[in-house]
Design an enzyme around this catalytic site. Structure first.
Site, PDB file in Angstrom:
ATOM      1  N   ASN A   1     -11.535 -39.136  -6.802  1.00  0.00           N
ATOM      2  CA  ASN A   1     -12.346 -37.956  -7.132  1.00  0.00           C
ATOM      3  C   ASN A   1     -11.564 -36.993  -8.023  1.00  0.00           C
ATOM      4  O   ASN A   1     -10.337 -36.863  -7.916  1.00  0.00           O
ATOM      5  CB  ASN A   1     -12.892 -37.254  -5.878  1.00  0.00           C
ATOM      6  N   VAL A   2     -12.304 -36.340  -8.899  1.00  0.00           N
ATOM      7  CA  VAL A   2     -11.733 -35.395  -9.859  1.00  0.00           C
ATOM      8  C   VAL A   2     -12.548 -34.111  -9.761  1.00  0.00           C
ATOM      9  O   VAL A   2     -13.687 -34.061 -10.251  1.00  0.00           O
ATOM     10  CB  VAL A   2     -11.776 -35.964 -11.300  1.00  0.00           C
ATOM     11  N   GLU A   3     -11.983 -33.117  -9.084  1.00  0.00           N
ATOM     12  CA  GLU A   3     -12.723 -31.874  -8.855  1.00  0.00           C
ATOM     13  C   GLU A   3     -12.590 -30.921 -10.036  1.00  0.00           C
ATOM     14  O   GLU A   3     -11.843 -31.178 -10.997  1.00  0.00           O
ATOM     15  CB  GLU A   3     -12.236 -31.248  -7.541  1.00  0.00           C
TER      16      GLU A   3
ATOM     17  N   CYS B   1     -17.123 -37.605  -8.230  1.00  0.00           N
ATOM     18  CA  CYS B   1     -16.745 -38.409  -7.069  1.00  0.00           C
ATOM     19  C   CYS B   1     -15.865 -39.579  -7.512  1.00  0.00           C
ATOM     20  O   CYS B   1     -15.875 -39.972  -8.688  1.00  0.00           O
ATOM     21  CB  CYS B   1     -17.982 -38.954  -6.374  1.00  0.00           C
TER      22      CYS B   1
ATOM     23  N   GLU C   1     -16.343 -42.602  -7.004  1.00  0.00           N
ATOM     24  CA  GLU C   1     -17.181 -43.692  -7.521  1.00  0.00           C
ATOM     25  C   GLU C   1     -17.511 -43.481  -8.990  1.00  0.00           C
ATOM     26  O   GLU C   1     -17.688 -44.455  -9.739  1.00  0.00           O
ATOM     27  CB  GLU C   1     -18.473 -43.787  -6.700  1.00  0.00           C
TER      28      GLU C   1
ATOM     29  N   CYS D   1     -21.451 -41.221  -0.961  1.00  0.00           N
ATOM     30  CA  CYS D   1     -22.557 -40.263  -0.835  1.00  0.00           C
ATOM     31  C   CYS D   1     -23.817 -40.865  -1.462  1.00  0.00           C
ATOM     32  O   CYS D   1     -23.767 -41.902  -2.130  1.00  0.00           O
ATOM     33  CB  CYS D   1     -22.191 -38.937  -1.496  1.00  0.00           C
TER      34      CYS D   1
ATOM     35  N   CYS E   1     -23.750 -41.515  -5.156  1.00  0.00           N
ATOM     36  CA  CYS E   1     -22.863 -42.614  -5.541  1.00  0.00           C
ATOM     37  C   CYS E   1     -23.416 -43.969  -5.135  1.00  0.00           C
ATOM     38  O   CYS E   1     -23.117 -44.983  -5.767  1.00  0.00           O
ATOM     39  CB  CYS E   1     -21.467 -42.375  -4.980  1.00  0.00           C
TER      40      CYS E   1
HETATM   41  N1  THU Z   1     -16.509 -37.448  -2.682  1.00  0.00           N
HETATM   42  C1  THU Z   1     -16.301 -38.639  -3.332  1.00  0.00           C
HETATM   43  O1  THU Z   1     -15.383 -38.766  -4.143  1.00  0.00           O
HETATM   44  N2  THU Z   1     -17.136 -39.665  -3.052  1.00  0.00           N
HETATM   45  C2  THU Z   1     -18.156 -39.638  -2.141  1.00  0.00           C
HETATM   46  O2  THU Z   1     -18.901 -40.585  -2.021  1.00  0.00           O
HETATM   47  C3  THU Z   1     -18.317 -38.449  -1.295  1.00  0.00           C
HETATM   48  C4  THU Z   1     -17.569 -37.228  -1.726  1.00  0.00           C
HETATM   49  C5  THU Z   1     -15.626 -36.315  -2.997  1.00  0.00           C
HETATM   50  C6  THU Z   1     -16.269 -35.216  -3.791  1.00  0.00           C
HETATM   51  C7  THU Z   1     -15.370 -34.024  -3.452  1.00  0.00           C
HETATM   52  O3  THU Z   1     -14.284 -34.009  -4.368  1.00  0.00           O
HETATM   53  C8  THU Z   1     -14.848 -34.327  -2.062  1.00  0.00           C
HETATM   54  O4  THU Z   1     -15.169 -35.701  -1.809  1.00  0.00           O
HETATM   55  C9  THU Z   1     -15.458 -33.483  -0.979  1.00  0.00           C
HETATM   56  O5  THU Z   1     -16.847 -33.545  -1.022  1.00  0.00           O
END
Ligand code: THU
Length: 136
Positions: A45-47, A56, A58, A89, A92
């Site tokens: 994940n890259v916020e 996410c 994915e 999620c 994704c």
């Molecule tokens: N996140 C993912 O990378 N994949 C998912 O399927 C669920 C959520 C990440 C997004 C965010 O950076 C962190 O989890 C918290 O929600």
């Protein structure tokens, strides 16, 4: 039928998890998938300071798949910072569905499941094909 080395996929997801950029949630995610031609693709994940545009794990994995030449996903796993299995999620699951080989397998909290089990009656490319065909 491809044999899936789930331990190797899990290791790739853990390795990807270490690359996560998650300074806002503190929740690192890593995922990995096996492609139909035997490659392993992974993502983290890259916020973003604008929280809503966070990518996410994915998303980065699917981008890597496409940029690496494409192909279909046959098996997928996703882990948190402790290496525990995470479910993708809803958004994704849709991303994965688009690039899934028929019957793609996912490691889930309730065991190995298919993409159709985790996204039943999915909206997808064939939905659009059918609509276009009915229109012409
Ligand atoms: N996140 C993912 O990378 N994949 C998912 O399927 C669920 C959520 C990440 C997004 C965010 O950076 C962190 O989890 C918290 O929600």
């Amino acid at each position: 039928m491809t044999t899936v080395d789930w331990d190797a996929l899990h290791a790739a997801a853990v390795e990807a998890n270490a690359k996560a950029y998650a300074p806002y949630s503190g929740f690192a995610v890593g995922c990995a998938a096996l492609t139909d031609d035997g490659r392993v693709v992974s993502g983290a994940n890259v916020e973003n300071a604008a929280y809503g545009v966070t990518l996410c794990a994915e998303c980065s994995m699917v981008s890597a798949l496409v940029m690496g030449g494409g192909g279909k996903l046959v098996a997928f796993t996703c882990v948190d910072g402790h290496g525990a299995t995470l479910m993708p999620c809803g958004r994704c699951r849709q991303l994965l569905f688009e690039h899934a080989a028929p019957g793609m397998l996912l490691q889930t909290l309730s065991g190995i499941r298919t993409i159709d089990e985790v996204l039943p009656d999915a909206f997808g490319p064939t939905t659009l094909d059918a609509y276009r065909a009915s229109d012409s």
